[in-house]
Design an enzyme around this catalytic site. Structure first.
Site, PDB file in Angstrom:
ATOM      1  CG  HIS A  52      -0.237  -0.042   2.362  1.00 50.66           C
ATOM      2  ND1 HIS A  52      -0.235  -0.895   3.187  1.00 50.66           N
ATOM      3  CD2 HIS A  52       0.311   1.051   3.157  1.00 50.66           C
ATOM      4  CE1 HIS A  52       0.398  -0.699   4.330  1.00 50.66           C
ATOM      5  NE2 HIS A  52       0.931   0.391   4.534  1.00 50.66           N
TER       6      HIS A  52
HETATM    7  P1  TYD Z   1      -1.613  -2.605   7.561  1.00 53.35           P
HETATM    8  O1  TYD Z   1      -1.118  -1.363   7.838  1.00 53.35           O
HETATM    9  O2  TYD Z   1      -2.358  -3.009   6.254  1.00 53.35           O
HETATM   10  O3  TYD Z   1      -0.458  -3.629   7.809  1.00 53.35           O
HETATM   11  P2  TYD Z   1       0.676  -4.072   6.779  1.00 53.35           P
HETATM   12  O4  TYD Z   1       1.139  -2.785   6.243  1.00 53.35           O
HETATM   13  O5  TYD Z   1       1.724  -4.433   7.772  1.00 53.35           O
HETATM   14  O6  TYD Z   1       0.475  -5.149   6.173  1.00 53.35           O
HETATM   15  O7  TYD Z   1      -2.362  -3.155   8.841  1.00 53.35           O
HETATM   16  C1  TYD Z   1      -3.154  -4.235   9.321  1.00 53.35           C
HETATM   17  C2  TYD Z   1      -4.219  -4.090   9.897  1.00 53.35           C
HETATM   18  O8  TYD Z   1      -3.816  -3.524  11.260  1.00 53.35           O
HETATM   19  C3  TYD Z   1      -5.280  -3.183   9.462  1.00 53.35           C
HETATM   20  O9  TYD Z   1      -6.685  -3.587   9.735  1.00 53.35           O
HETATM   21  C4  TYD Z   1      -5.308  -1.773  10.129  1.00 53.35           C
HETATM   22  C5  TYD Z   1      -4.703  -2.199  11.464  1.00 53.35           C
HETATM   23  N1  TYD Z   1      -3.881  -1.144  12.180  1.00 53.35           N
HETATM   24  C6  TYD Z   1      -4.146  -0.414  13.129  1.00 53.35           C
HETATM   25  O10 TYD Z   1      -5.357  -0.572  13.655  1.00 53.35           O
HETATM   26  N2  TYD Z   1      -3.402   0.477  13.650  1.00 53.35           N
HETATM   27  C7  TYD Z   1      -2.018   0.577  13.052  1.00 53.35           C
HETATM   28  O11 TYD Z   1      -1.402   1.584  13.659  1.00 53.35           O
HETATM   29  C8  TYD Z   1      -1.705   0.124  11.903  1.00 53.35           C
HETATM   30  C9  TYD Z   1      -0.451   0.313  11.402  1.00 53.35           C
HETATM   31  C10 TYD Z   1      -2.544  -0.991  11.568  1.00 53.35           C
END
Ligand code: TYD
Length: 139
Positions: A52
């Site tokens: 992303h």
């Molecule tokens: P995401 O940022 O998509 O993870 P990655 O980039 O590591 O693959 O986040 C995964 C899940 O966690 C998504 O449902 C959002 C949640 N999340 C939070 O609630 N707070 C946060 O600070 C972060 C980074 C993610």
């Protein structure tokens, strides 16, 4: 902001016979105020994280333990970094697509962020990201 703004930043490292100590101060060692910290751990070795971009968020990513790869993409150029030390990390500016993979067993990825979590700051679709990079989507 393009990929040329992203860079490895070396952190202070205080070493003596008792081990190493590094520290990070917002707007001093990273180019933003730190509002949030999160970490990835117990990541299966074949997992991919990220995939992303963020519209406005600045981040600093470091391998607190073990190693992993971070591939950055600004829509024009891609660059891959191998992070494997707690004494340096990767600054990622807004509007950069990132993919994290090749996690070593037991690795821990620490992320410092310039703002609180907000899903509306995410761009999770690569086509949308490219459209925004080309100035075709300002939403
Ligand atoms: P995401 O940022 O998509 O993870 P990655 O980039 O590591 O693959 O986040 C995964 C899940 O966690 C998504 O449902 C959002 C949640 N999340 C939070 O609630 N707070 C946060 O600070 C972060 C980074 C993610």
């Amino acid at each position: 902001m393009g990929i040329e703004n992203c860079r490895i930043i070396d952190l202070p490292k205080i070493s003596d016979g008792r081990g190493n100590l590094s520290f990070i101060e917002g707007s001093v060692h990273v180019p933003f105020e730190i509002k949030r910290t999160y970490f990835l751990y117990e990541v299966p070795e074949k997992s991919e994280r990220g995939s992303h971009a963020h519209k406005n968020l600045h981040q600093f990513i470091l391998a607190i333990s073990g190693s992993f790869d971070v591939t950055l993409d600004d829509g024009l150029e891609k660059k891959k970094y191998h992070l494997d030390t707690a004494s340096a990390g990767l600054y990622v500016c807004p509007m950069i697509w990132r993919l994290l993979d090749n996690f070593s067993s037991g690795s821990v990825c620490l992320v410092l962020a310039s703002d609180f979590y907000s899903e509306t700051d995410y761009i999770r679709n690569y086509s949308d990201f490219i459209s925004r990079c080309n100035g075709k989507d300002n939403s």
